[in-house]
Write a protein that holds these residues in place. Structure first.
Motif, PDB file in Angstrom:
ATOM      1  N   ASN A 112       0.693  -1.320   0.137  1.00  0.00           N
ATOM      2  CA  ASN A 112       0.035   0.112   0.083  1.00  0.00           C
ATOM      3  C   ASN A 112       0.798   1.197   0.017  1.00  0.00           C
ATOM      4  O   ASN A 112       0.493   2.519  -0.616  1.00  0.00           O
ATOM      5  N   LEU A 113       1.980   1.148   0.546  1.00  0.00           N
ATOM      6  CA  LEU A 113       2.930   2.310   0.704  1.00  0.00           C
ATOM      7  C   LEU A 113       3.646   2.719  -0.473  1.00  0.00           C
ATOM      8  O   LEU A 113       3.979   3.777  -0.759  1.00  0.00           O
ATOM      9  N   CYS A 114       3.299   1.713  -1.574  1.00  0.00           N
ATOM     10  CA  CYS A 114       4.141   2.013  -2.847  1.00  0.00           C
ATOM     11  C   CYS A 114       3.071   3.261  -3.587  1.00  0.00           C
ATOM     12  O   CYS A 114       3.748   3.729  -4.648  1.00  0.00           O
ATOM     13  N   ASP A 115       2.035   3.473  -3.171  1.00  0.00           N
ATOM     14  CA  ASP A 115       1.462   4.685  -3.544  1.00  0.00           C
ATOM     15  C   ASP A 115       2.058   6.040  -3.383  1.00  0.00           C
ATOM     16  O   ASP A 115       1.921   6.948  -4.103  1.00  0.00           O
ATOM     17  N   ASP A 116       2.913   6.167  -2.464  1.00  0.00           N
ATOM     18  CA  ASP A 116       3.968   7.127  -2.219  1.00  0.00           C
ATOM     19  C   ASP A 116       5.132   6.891  -2.918  1.00  0.00           C
ATOM     20  O   ASP A 116       5.882   5.869  -2.631  1.00  0.00           O
ATOM     21  N   LEU A 134       3.084  -6.835  -4.028  1.00  0.00           N
ATOM     22  CA  LEU A 134       3.987  -5.912  -3.856  1.00  0.00           C
ATOM     23  C   LEU A 134       5.204  -5.776  -4.895  1.00  0.00           C
ATOM     24  O   LEU A 134       5.481  -4.631  -5.108  1.00  0.00           O
ATOM     25  N   LEU A 135       5.328  -6.843  -5.420  1.00  0.00           N
ATOM     26  CA  LEU A 135       6.349  -6.945  -6.471  1.00  0.00           C
ATOM     27  C   LEU A 135       6.050  -6.065  -7.797  1.00  0.00           C
ATOM     28  O   LEU A 135       6.440  -5.331  -8.431  1.00  0.00           O
ATOM     29  N   ALA A 153      -0.755   2.253 -12.354  1.00  0.00           N
ATOM     30  CA  ALA A 153      -1.836   2.010 -11.359  1.00  0.00           C
ATOM     31  C   ALA A 153      -1.163   1.349 -10.138  1.00  0.00           C
ATOM     32  O   ALA A 153      -0.684   0.077 -10.489  1.00  0.00           O
ATOM     33  N   ILE A 154      -1.587   1.732  -9.039  1.00  0.00           N
ATOM     34  CA  ILE A 154      -0.922   0.874  -7.706  1.00  0.00           C
ATOM     35  C   ILE A 154      -1.985  -0.261  -7.282  1.00  0.00           C
ATOM     36  O   ILE A 154      -3.105   0.391  -7.340  1.00  0.00           O
ATOM     37  N   VAL A 155      -1.756  -1.224  -7.044  1.00  0.00           N
ATOM     38  CA  VAL A 155      -2.652  -2.147  -6.405  1.00  0.00           C
ATOM     39  C   VAL A 155      -2.786  -1.931  -4.906  1.00  0.00           C
ATOM     40  O   VAL A 155      -1.814  -2.034  -4.195  1.00  0.00           O
TER      41      VAL A 155
END
Length: 381
Positions: free
Chosen positions: A71-75, A110-111, A376-378
């Motif tokens: 979820n933090l990959c959106d940052d 995540l990957l 798009a981030i999952v």
């Protein structure tokens, strides 16, 4: 003074396992949206803590920590921090291939999110020897290259046949992302030494896996991205080991396309000539659009257009436009028709790539080419 949430974040590096678990239990819900900024506390120390927790043996602890990282990959800043840790990336990719891993699917997400970063191309150099913490089943994985092992997981592991805890569907989006880069595109269209098979040919069957939108969408985008190098088109179309065209056309075809005459029907690829009565188009218009963009990419050379004409692609596209009410589909169909039905100029010069996210073919696609869908981030609830 730190806030209550910041205190919770600081508990992630507590020496007491029970305290770390309590922190995770409470923090998962704050890893999306504006609340995720709390993980910036103490110079982003939580990122290191979470990466460490992702290596633990507890199923719940690993799933929660990996969920937060995904979820933090959106940052953008936090995503770069995670993706740039080569040691963690090696562990993650190898651990996904551990057939006893109960958290393989969330690790695939995540990957996939980390694959938005250019440094993801490092995975092409990773081997099974890079992570001493993980031992893979050599009866299943015949290659030492991690990217080959990931491909085997995706192809052989659908329907939980390799790992009862995972179906590896989200690797489809990972493949779509790495195919944005020239190194990735080359991988998908070159025969691999370990099994003598061209990787993209393994993916094609999933273009009609109607019980998995994720697989269909990711594979469709991988195919499209693999077509951005127009000098490869002739090989991709003519190589019988790949047999590409039918798998682009089948998702856009329906048994109800009744106005294709006998001559045109005979010229279609064999796989489309006698469709069963219950054959339906892909139910997702956005996926149909991706396949239409692949056809447009194949229209960028004269030889490509001639091949598509010889395979009755125009009548099939005409039926699609006539029977599906969708503005995006209609627009793409019109552009294909214009490319295929116009007169030729006599040379095989490259045309402008007529897709929504393509640059001029004369300057070639840069290795960081991407689209809104690719970015798009999952997020994981």
């Amino acid at each position: 003074m730190p806030s209550q949430l910041e205190e919770l974040v600081s508990f992630l590096h507590s020496p007491q396992p029970a305290v770390r678990q309590i922190a995770l239990d409470n923090l998962v819900g704050f890893s999306t949206g504006s609340n995720a900024t709390v993980f910036r506390y103490d110079n982003y120390r939580a990122i290191s803590d979470l990466k460490g927790l992702a290596r633990e043996n507890s199923k719940l602890l690993v799933q929660q920590s990996v969920t937060i990282l995904a979820n933090l990959c959106d940052d953008l800043t936090m995503r770069k921090m995670i993706a740039s840790d080569e040691g963690f990336l090696k562990y993650l990719t190898c651990k996904i291939c551990d057939l006893r891993n109960t958290s393989a699917d969330i690790m695939c997400i995540l990957l996939t999110n980390l694959a938005k970063e250019d440094c993801i191309t490092k995975v092409f150099s990773f081997t099974t020897m890079d992570s001493k913490d993980v031992t893979l089943d050599k009866n299943v994985f015949k290659s030492e290259r991690i990217v080959d092992c990931l491909m085997d997981c995706f192809v052989k592991g659908s329907d939980r046949t390799l790992n009862k805890f995972a179906n590896f569907d989200y690797l489809a989006y990972f493949f779509a992302d790495i195919s944005r880069f020239r190194l990735g595109r080359e991988y998908f269209i070159q025969k691999q030494k370990y099994d003598g098979v061209i990787p993209i040919s393994k993916l094609l069957v999933f273009t009609e896996k109607y019980d998995s939108k994720t697989r269909r969408e990711g594979v469709a985008s991988t195919i499209k991205n693999s077509l951005f190098d127009s000098e490869k088109h002739e090989e991709l179309l003519s190589n019988e080991e790949i047999n590409l065209l039918p798998y682009i056309l089948l998702p856009i075809a329906s048994a109800k396309d009744s106005e294709i005459d006998d001559e045109d029907m005979f010229n279609l690829p064999e796989e489309l000539q006698l469709l069963p009565e219950d054959k339906q188009r892909d139910p997702i218009p956005e996926i149909i659009c991706v396949h239409l963009e692949s056809i447009l990419l194949l229209c960028t050379t004269k030889k490509g257009r001639e091949y598509l004409r010889s395979k009755s692609v125009y009548p099939l596209v005409r039926e699609l436009e006539k029977n599906v009410e969708n503005n995006d589909i209609s627009e793409l169909c019109d552009r294909i028709v214009n490319m295929l039905m116009r007169g030729e100029i006599g040379t095989d010069q490259i045309e402008e790539m007529p897709t929504r996210n393509a640059e001029d073919e004369k300057s070639r696609l840069s290795d960081d080419e991407d689209s809104e869908d690719d970015n798009a981030i999952v997020e994981v609830a």
